[in-house]
Motif scaffolding. Structure first.
Motif, PDB file in Angstrom:
ATOM      1  N   THR A 166      53.018  35.286  37.843  1.00 17.17           N
ATOM      2  CA  THR A 166      51.812  35.177  37.013  1.00 17.17           C
ATOM      3  C   THR A 166      50.563  35.011  37.867  1.00 17.17           C
ATOM      4  O   THR A 166      49.495  35.517  37.503  1.00 17.17           O
ATOM      5  CB  THR A 166      51.927  34.015  36.012  1.00 17.17           C
ATOM      6  OG1 THR A 166      52.259  32.806  36.701  1.00 17.17           O
ATOM      7  CG2 THR A 166      52.988  34.311  34.958  1.00 17.17           C
ATOM      8  N   ASP A 167      50.667  34.315  38.990  1.00 17.22           N
ATOM      9  CA  ASP A 167      49.503  34.166  39.868  1.00 17.22           C
ATOM     10  C   ASP A 167      49.060  35.518  40.421  1.00 17.22           C
ATOM     11  O   ASP A 167      47.866  35.844  40.422  1.00 17.22           O
ATOM     12  CB  ASP A 167      49.820  33.219  41.032  1.00 17.22           C
ATOM     13  CG  ASP A 167      49.840  31.758  40.614  1.00 17.22           C
ATOM     14  OD1 ASP A 167      49.451  31.466  39.458  1.00 17.22           O
ATOM     15  OD2 ASP A 167      50.256  30.915  41.434  1.00 17.22           O
ATOM     16  N   VAL A 168      50.023  36.313  40.884  1.00 15.82           N
ATOM     17  CA  VAL A 168      49.689  37.614  41.475  1.00 15.82           C
ATOM     18  C   VAL A 168      49.116  38.558  40.421  1.00 15.82           C
ATOM     19  O   VAL A 168      48.086  39.213  40.640  1.00 15.82           O
ATOM     20  CB  VAL A 168      50.927  38.232  42.154  1.00 15.82           C
ATOM     21  CG1 VAL A 168      50.664  39.693  42.521  1.00 15.82           C
ATOM     22  CG2 VAL A 168      51.300  37.442  43.410  1.00 15.82           C
ATOM     23  N   VAL A 169      49.770  38.642  39.268  1.00 13.49           N
ATOM     24  CA  VAL A 169      49.294  39.547  38.214  1.00 13.49           C
ATOM     25  C   VAL A 169      47.917  39.103  37.718  1.00 13.49           C
ATOM     26  O   VAL A 169      47.009  39.920  37.537  1.00 13.49           O
ATOM     27  CB  VAL A 169      50.301  39.610  37.044  1.00 13.49           C
ATOM     28  CG1 VAL A 169      49.718  40.408  35.880  1.00 13.49           C
ATOM     29  CG2 VAL A 169      51.609  40.246  37.507  1.00 13.49           C
ATOM     30  N   SER A 170      47.755  37.806  37.507  1.00 12.35           N
ATOM     31  CA  SER A 170      46.480  37.289  37.019  1.00 12.35           C
ATOM     32  C   SER A 170      45.358  37.543  38.029  1.00 12.35           C
ATOM     33  O   SER A 170      44.261  37.968  37.654  1.00 12.35           O
ATOM     34  CB  SER A 170      46.601  35.795  36.728  1.00 12.35           C
ATOM     35  OG  SER A 170      45.398  35.295  36.209  1.00 12.35           O
ATOM     36  N   ASP A 171      45.627  37.277  39.304  1.00 18.47           N
ATOM     37  CA  ASP A 171      44.602  37.513  40.334  1.00 18.47           C
ATOM     38  C   ASP A 171      44.265  38.992  40.450  1.00 18.47           C
ATOM     39  O   ASP A 171      43.104  39.359  40.681  1.00 18.47           O
ATOM     40  CB  ASP A 171      45.076  36.976  41.690  1.00 18.47           C
ATOM     41  CG  ASP A 171      45.106  35.453  41.733  1.00 18.47           C
ATOM     42  OD1 ASP A 171      44.533  34.821  40.833  1.00 18.47           O
ATOM     43  OD2 ASP A 171      45.715  34.892  42.673  1.00 18.47           O
ATOM     44  N   LEU A 172      45.274  39.845  40.286  1.00 14.79           N
ATOM     45  CA  LEU A 172      45.037  41.289  40.328  1.00 14.79           C
ATOM     46  C   LEU A 172      44.104  41.726  39.210  1.00 14.79           C
ATOM     47  O   LEU A 172      43.141  42.482  39.437  1.00 14.79           O
ATOM     48  CB  LEU A 172      46.376  42.025  40.221  1.00 14.79           C
ATOM     49  CG  LEU A 172      46.334  43.556  40.133  1.00 14.79           C
ATOM     50  CD1 LEU A 172      45.666  44.156  41.361  1.00 14.79           C
ATOM     51  CD2 LEU A 172      47.745  44.115  39.976  1.00 14.79           C
ATOM     52  N   LEU A 173      44.331  41.229  38.000  1.00 14.08           N
ATOM     53  CA  LEU A 173      43.483  41.599  36.870  1.00 14.08           C
ATOM     54  C   LEU A 173      42.085  41.006  37.013  1.00 14.08           C
ATOM     55  O   LEU A 173      41.088  41.670  36.702  1.00 14.08           O
ATOM     56  CB  LEU A 173      44.124  41.124  35.562  1.00 14.08           C
ATOM     57  CG  LEU A 173      45.414  41.838  35.164  1.00 14.08           C
ATOM     58  CD1 LEU A 173      46.015  41.190  33.924  1.00 14.08           C
ATOM     59  CD2 LEU A 173      45.171  43.316  34.925  1.00 14.08           C
ATOM     60  N   TYR A 174      42.020  39.770  37.476  1.00 13.20           N
ATOM     61  CA  TYR A 174      40.730  39.102  37.669  1.00 13.20           C
ATOM     62  C   TYR A 174      39.878  39.878  38.669  1.00 13.20           C
ATOM     63  O   TYR A 174      38.692  40.147  38.433  1.00 13.20           O
ATOM     64  CB  TYR A 174      40.995  37.683  38.170  1.00 13.20           C
ATOM     65  CG  TYR A 174      39.791  36.783  38.297  1.00 13.20           C
ATOM     66  CD1 TYR A 174      39.075  36.363  37.184  1.00 13.20           C
ATOM     67  CD2 TYR A 174      39.396  36.293  39.549  1.00 13.20           C
ATOM     68  CE1 TYR A 174      37.990  35.498  37.298  1.00 13.20           C
ATOM     69  CE2 TYR A 174      38.321  35.429  39.674  1.00 13.20           C
ATOM     70  CZ  TYR A 174      37.622  35.036  38.556  1.00 13.20           C
ATOM     71  OH  TYR A 174      36.551  34.181  38.682  1.00 13.20           O
ATOM     72  N   GLY A 175      40.486  40.273  39.783  1.00 14.45           N
ATOM     73  CA  GLY A 175      39.758  41.051  40.779  1.00 14.45           C
ATOM     74  C   GLY A 175      39.363  42.421  40.273  1.00 14.45           C
ATOM     75  O   GLY A 175      38.261  42.908  40.546  1.00 14.45           O
ATOM     76  N   THR A 176      40.245  43.042  39.499  1.00 17.94           N
ATOM     77  CA  THR A 176      39.946  44.362  38.942  1.00 17.94           C
ATOM     78  C   THR A 176      38.768  44.294  37.976  1.00 17.94           C
ATOM     79  O   THR A 176      37.901  45.172  37.965  1.00 17.94           O
ATOM     80  CB  THR A 176      41.178  44.929  38.223  1.00 17.94           C
ATOM     81  OG1 THR A 176      42.262  45.032  39.145  1.00 17.94           O
ATOM     82  CG2 THR A 176      40.891  46.305  37.629  1.00 17.94           C
ATOM     83  N   MET A 177      38.749  43.238  37.176  1.00 18.38           N
ATOM     84  CA  MET A 177      37.648  43.055  36.215  1.00 18.38           C
ATOM     85  C   MET A 177      36.307  43.010  36.935  1.00 18.38           C
ATOM     86  O   MET A 177      35.340  43.682  36.530  1.00 18.38           O
ATOM     87  CB  MET A 177      37.890  41.781  35.412  1.00 18.38           C
ATOM     88  CG  MET A 177      36.795  41.414  34.440  1.00 18.38           C
ATOM     89  SD  MET A 177      35.775  40.050  35.057  1.00 18.38           S
ATOM     90  CE  MET A 177      36.906  38.664  34.923  1.00 18.38           C
ATOM     91  N   PHE A 178      36.220  42.253  38.025  1.00 18.45           N
ATOM     92  CA  PHE A 178      34.958  42.138  38.750  1.00 18.45           C
ATOM     93  C   PHE A 178      34.640  43.416  39.527  1.00 18.45           C
ATOM     94  O   PHE A 178      33.479  43.819  39.613  1.00 18.45           O
ATOM     95  CB  PHE A 178      34.983  40.936  39.695  1.00 18.45           C
ATOM     96  CG  PHE A 178      34.730  39.632  39.004  1.00 18.45           C
ATOM     97  CD1 PHE A 178      33.534  39.402  38.336  1.00 18.45           C
ATOM     98  CD2 PHE A 178      35.683  38.634  38.990  1.00 18.45           C
ATOM     99  CE1 PHE A 178      33.290  38.204  37.686  1.00 18.45           C
ATOM    100  CE2 PHE A 178      35.454  37.436  38.347  1.00 18.45           C
ATOM    101  CZ  PHE A 178      34.257  37.218  37.693  1.00 18.45           C
ATOM    102  N   THR A 179      35.650  44.059  40.098  1.00 17.79           N
ATOM    103  CA  THR A 179      35.428  45.318  40.804  1.00 17.79           C
ATOM    104  C   THR A 179      34.857  46.360  39.852  1.00 17.79           C
ATOM    105  O   THR A 179      33.917  47.092  40.191  1.00 17.79           O
ATOM    106  CB  THR A 179      36.728  45.837  41.431  1.00 17.79           C
ATOM    107  OG1 THR A 179      37.198  44.880  42.389  1.00 17.79           O
ATOM    108  CG2 THR A 179      36.511  47.172  42.126  1.00 17.79           C
ATOM    109  N   ASN A 180      35.428  46.441  38.662  1.00 21.55           N
ATOM    110  CA  ASN A 180      34.920  47.392  37.667  1.00 21.55           C
ATOM    111  C   ASN A 180      33.463  47.104  37.323  1.00 21.55           C
ATOM    112  O   ASN A 180      32.658  48.020  37.141  1.00 21.55           O
ATOM    113  CB  ASN A 180      35.771  47.339  36.397  1.00 21.55           C
ATOM    114  CG  ASN A 180      37.115  47.998  36.572  1.00 21.55           C
ATOM    115  OD1 ASN A 180      37.322  48.770  37.501  1.00 21.55           O
ATOM    116  ND2 ASN A 180      38.051  47.692  35.695  1.00 21.55           N
ATOM    117  N   TYR A 181      33.139  45.822  37.219  1.00 21.60           N
ATOM    118  CA  TYR A 181      31.778  45.447  36.847  1.00 21.60           C
ATOM    119  C   TYR A 181      30.784  45.813  37.944  1.00 21.60           C
ATOM    120  O   TYR A 181      29.711  46.364  37.669  1.00 21.60           O
ATOM    121  CB  TYR A 181      31.717  43.952  36.564  1.00 21.60           C
ATOM    122  CG  TYR A 181      30.354  43.477  36.110  1.00 21.60           C
ATOM    123  CD1 TYR A 181      29.892  43.773  34.832  1.00 21.60           C
ATOM    124  CD2 TYR A 181      29.527  42.754  36.959  1.00 21.60           C
ATOM    125  CE1 TYR A 181      28.639  43.348  34.404  1.00 21.60           C
ATOM    126  CE2 TYR A 181      28.279  42.319  36.544  1.00 21.60           C
ATOM    127  CZ  TYR A 181      27.832  42.616  35.272  1.00 21.60           C
ATOM    128  OH  TYR A 181      26.597  42.205  34.870  1.00 21.60           O
TER     129      TYR A 181
END
Length: 216
Positions: A166-181
């Motif tokens: 869950t840490d890896v998946v969550s961090d991946l999505l969190y980083g993707t969200m900001f990268t997209n922004y």
């Protein structure tokens, strides 16, 4: 939104009106803070946009800080509600995970103001021990860990720490969200979700390479 709990008790017939007005204020506040930034956004501007007196806002939220933090909290509650709706009726656990990832990416692609709020919170309220995003993540993560535990028990996911997953998946999505922004949405969220799911579910190593590395 603890400030609401501190208000004097309201008659049941007032609850719906109170909740509706709070929603209107926070929806407009999210746009205002995203556009002007926390420092430059004034509650007078918010009052003017809503067509109400400034004092009315303070009946619901005693300070600009409370309006801002309530708007950030609303953003995360909206995310949770959308994910719950997105996975409703899906019985297979892996399909539920996939739907949740797609919904997460879609939510922030459609609501860039919320990304801005989360960024501003980290910049303006550095003394907060637990930013809103992580408070909500912590509150919701155990349900996902239970899903991974069940999948491990069924032999569908390899035996490893569910906290690590869950840490890896969550961090991946969190980083993707900001990268997209920051970089702009480089591809549709559906395609982006599929890329993430392919790498997370299937990995990048071939079966032969996995075998070789296990033997070395």
């Amino acid at each position: 939104m603890s400030n609401l709990a501190e208000q004097k008790p309201r008659r049941p017939c007032d609850e719906a009106l109170w909740a509706s007005r709070c929603e209107q204020i926070l929806e407009a506040a999210a746009r205002l803070f995203a556009k002007h930034g926390y420092a430059k956004a004034d509650t007078q501007l918010l009052a003017e946009e809503l067509g109400i007196g400034k004092g009315t806002i303070y009946r619901y939220f005693p300070s600009k800080e409370e309006v801002f933090l309530a708007a950030a909290d609303r953003a995360m509650r909206k995310l949770r509600e959308q994910i719950d709706t997105g996975i409703e009726g899906i019985t297979d656990p892996l399909d539920r995970i996939a739907a949740a990832i797609r919904t997460y990416l879609a939510f922030f692609a459609e609501n860039p103001d919320f990304v801005e709020l989360l960024m501003q919170e980290r910049a303006q309220f550095k003394d907060r021990k637990k930013p809103t995003y992580f408070a909500h993540r912590e509150a919701n993560v155990e349900a996902w860990r239970a899903i991974y535990r069940a999948l491990i028990g069924e032999g569908r996911v390899r035996d490893m720490s569910v906290e690590r997953i869950t840490d890896v998946v969550s961090d991946l999505l969190y980083g993707t969200m900001f990268t997209n922004y920051f970089a702009g949405q480089r591809k549709p969220f559906e395609a982006q979700a599929q890329d993430i799911l392919d790498v997370v579910f299937n990995g990048i190593l071939s079966d032969a390479e996995r075998c070789r590395r296990r033997q070395s």
